[in-house]
Design an enzyme around this catalytic site. Structure first.
Site, PDB file in Angstrom:
ATOM      1  N   ASP A  15     -12.440   2.141   1.813  1.00  0.00           N
ATOM      2  CA  ASP A  15     -11.015   2.473   1.974  1.00  0.00           C
ATOM      3  C   ASP A  15     -10.656   3.574   0.979  1.00  0.00           C
ATOM      4  OD1 ASP A  15      -8.294   2.214   2.914  1.00  0.00           O
ATOM      5  OD2 ASP A  15      -7.822   1.170   1.057  1.00  0.00           O
ATOM      6  N   SER A  16      -9.486   4.186   1.200  1.00  0.00           N
ATOM      7  CA  SER A  16      -9.007   5.195   0.255  1.00  0.00           C
ATOM      8  C   SER A  16      -8.681   4.571  -1.102  1.00  0.00           C
ATOM      9  CB  SER A  16      -7.743   5.854   0.818  1.00  0.00           C
ATOM     10  OG  SER A  16      -6.726   4.882   0.960  1.00  0.00           O
ATOM     11  N   TYR A  47      -4.679   8.849   1.437  1.00  0.00           N
ATOM     12  CA  TYR A  47      -5.261   9.723   2.455  1.00  0.00           C
ATOM     13  C   TYR A  47      -4.229  10.056   3.543  1.00  0.00           C
ATOM     14  CZ  TYR A  47     -10.263   9.015   1.203  1.00  0.00           C
ATOM     15  OH  TYR A  47     -11.497   9.008   0.600  1.00  0.00           O
ATOM     16  N   GLY A  48      -3.196   9.224   3.616  1.00  0.00           N
ATOM     17  CA  GLY A  48      -2.285   9.242   4.769  1.00  0.00           C
ATOM     18  C   GLY A  48      -1.636  10.563   5.081  1.00  0.00           C
ATOM     19  N   CYS A  78     -10.005   1.235   6.709  1.00  0.00           N
ATOM     20  CA  CYS A  78      -8.919   2.187   6.490  1.00  0.00           C
ATOM     21  C   CYS A  78      -8.550   2.751   7.860  1.00  0.00           C
ATOM     22  CB  CYS A  78      -9.425   3.299   5.571  1.00  0.00           C
ATOM     23  SG  CYS A  78      -8.277   4.662   5.352  1.00  0.00           S
ATOM     24  N   ASN A  79      -7.297   2.575   8.247  1.00  0.00           N
ATOM     25  CA  ASN A  79      -6.873   3.058   9.571  1.00  0.00           C
ATOM     26  C   ASN A  79      -6.887   4.575   9.643  1.00  0.00           C
ATOM     27  OD1 ASN A  79      -5.609   0.576  11.168  1.00  0.00           O
ATOM     28  ND2 ASN A  79      -5.268   0.318   8.995  1.00  0.00           N
ATOM     29  N   THR A  80      -6.484   5.208   8.537  1.00  0.00           N
ATOM     30  CA  THR A  80      -6.416   6.675   8.536  1.00  0.00           C
ATOM     31  C   THR A  80      -7.816   7.247   8.759  1.00  0.00           C
ATOM     32  OG1 THR A  80      -4.621   6.408   6.945  1.00  0.00           O
ATOM     33  CG2 THR A  80      -5.468   8.634   7.264  1.00  0.00           C
ATOM     34  N   CYS A 197      -1.915  -0.144   8.503  1.00  0.00           N
ATOM     35  CA  CYS A 197      -2.483   0.463   7.293  1.00  0.00           C
ATOM     36  C   CYS A 197      -2.907  -0.699   6.418  1.00  0.00           C
ATOM     37  CB  CYS A 197      -1.440   1.318   6.571  1.00  0.00           C
ATOM     38  SG  CYS A 197      -1.990   1.856   4.924  1.00  0.00           S
ATOM     39  N   THR A 198      -4.121  -0.652   5.907  1.00  0.00           N
ATOM     40  CA  THR A 198      -4.648  -1.814   5.194  1.00  0.00           C
ATOM     41  C   THR A 198      -3.952  -2.052   3.851  1.00  0.00           C
ATOM     42  OG1 THR A 198      -6.443  -0.444   4.297  1.00  0.00           O
ATOM     43  CG2 THR A 198      -6.889  -1.661   6.323  1.00  0.00           C
ATOM     44  N   HIS A 199      -3.233  -1.057   3.373  1.00  0.00           N
ATOM     45  CA  HIS A 199      -2.449  -1.267   2.145  1.00  0.00           C
ATOM     46  C   HIS A 199      -1.223  -2.160   2.391  1.00  0.00           C
ATOM     47  CE1 HIS A 199      -4.768   2.077   0.490  1.00  0.00           C
ATOM     48  NE2 HIS A 199      -4.142   1.976  -0.670  1.00  0.00           N
TER      49      HIS A 199
HETATM   50  N1  DGL Z   1      -5.381   2.053   3.670  1.00  0.00           N
HETATM   51  C1  DGL Z   1      -5.412   3.199   4.478  1.00  0.00           C
HETATM   52  C2  DGL Z   1      -5.064   2.940   5.914  1.00  0.00           C
HETATM   53  O1  DGL Z   1      -5.320   1.867   6.404  1.00  0.00           O
HETATM   54  C3  DGL Z   1      -4.904   4.502   3.949  1.00  0.00           C
HETATM   55  C4  DGL Z   1      -3.699   4.541   3.074  1.00  0.00           C
HETATM   56  C5  DGL Z   1      -3.625   5.903   2.401  1.00  0.00           C
HETATM   57  O2  DGL Z   1      -4.543   6.199   1.624  1.00  0.00           O
HETATM   58  O3  DGL Z   1      -2.689   6.656   2.702  1.00  0.00           O
HETATM   59  O4  DGL Z   1      -4.604   3.807   6.607  1.00  0.00           O
END
Ligand code: DGL
Length: 279
Positions: A15-16, A47-48, A78-80, A197-199
């Site tokens: 993940d990011s 990363y978003g 990480c979805n992004t 988003c996993t965050h």
């Molecule tokens: N946790 C990541 C996701 O699922 C990225 C969040 C980020 O770094 O902007 O998209």
């Protein structure tokens, strides 16, 4: 082909930053028997808001690092990265690095369960700007459930609040409420919101206060863990190449100290952390 360690290895999780821990924790709970390597690219998160090329390049570096550590299978938690890099990695990089290795994303397994959850057939997606712009959620949902209407809303501050450890403060409420209200204003029939988003599950206590009763909030960890378990059952060749020592090592591109503190607090057990540079 790249010169990579042969033989079995741990499962890689990427993940990011801290968000992938919400996926890793469910994987660890469901399948404690395997070994895992986790990378949080905290130094370059979020990363978003980054471009396609940058997210792809950073993700490729992380996958290559995990392969060099012996991973045969890597989950982009990480979805992004799943939205912006997975396809290129599978189609361009894997054949050049080692076609026998696997890289999996997390959008498809999240979407698969949605058909049984929504009654109104109106679903909202809260995610990073990159994920929303990629249209990955509406496209994937349409393939499986063409009758579902999908409305997305980017939450540009949410991942940064988590990375800065500000996500459980009253200050976070402003951004959380603003973005949930904006989503529901676009479609008042939404009865299911995917946290894409996993965050975001780390913000769940703040999110739940602003979501009206009757609207379900979906996190991804359990669906991804179950889907990975099914994948390993269906692919005995890959499963045989996953070592089973029940251990995990965490890598971060930022401070190991800080990652150790955050990850052990979230996972409720001590963790082994090393700082790395991704290039
Ligand atoms: N946790 C990541 C996701 O699922 C990225 C969040 C980020 O770094 O902007 O998209």
């Amino acid at each position: 082909m790249m010169n990579l360690p042969q033989g079995p290895g741990p499962i890689g999780v990427f993940d990011s930053g801290y968000g992938g821990l919400t996926i890793y924790s469910e994987i660890e709970k469901l399948m404690p028997q395997y070994d895992y390597l986790y990378i949080g690219d905290n130094a370059r998160a979020p990363y978003g808001t980054r471009s396609f090329d940058v997210v792809y390049e950073f993700t490729r570096q992380a996958v290559e690092f995990l392969f060099k550590q012996g991973c045969r299978l890597v989950i982009l938690a990480c979805n992004t990265a799943s939205a912006k890099a997975l396809r290129n990695i599978q189609q361009i990089d894997l054949p050049a690095m080692d076609p026998s290795r696997r890289v999996l994303g997390i959008i498809r397994p999240t979407v698969e369960c949605i058909g049984d959850i929504t009654c109104s057939r109106h679903v909202g997606v809260l995610a990073t700007e990159g994920t929303i712009r990629s249209m990955s959620y509406p496209l994937e949902i349409k393939k499986l459930f063409p009758d579902i209407k999908v409305t997305g809303k980017a939450c540009p501050m949410w991942a940064s609040l988590v990375e800065a450890d500000e996500h459980l403060t009253p200050g976070a409420d402003y951004f959380v409420k603003r973005d949930i209200d904006a989503l529901l204003a676009r479609d008042s029939e939404i009865d299911t919101i995917i946290l894409g988003c996993t965050h975001y599950p780390l913000l769940l206590p703040r999110i739940e206060q602003f979501v009206p009763k009757g609207v379900k909030v979906i996190t991804q960890g359990e669906a991804v863990a179950t889907s990975l378990q099914n994948y390993l059952m269906r692919h005995a060749d890959i499963e045989d190449l996953c070592t089973k020592g029940g251990g995990a090592t965490f890598y971060t591109t930022e401070s190991a100290e800080r990652f150790r503190e955050q990850a052990s607090r979230f996972l409720c057990h001590p963790v082994k952390v090393q700082r790395i540079n991704l290039v």
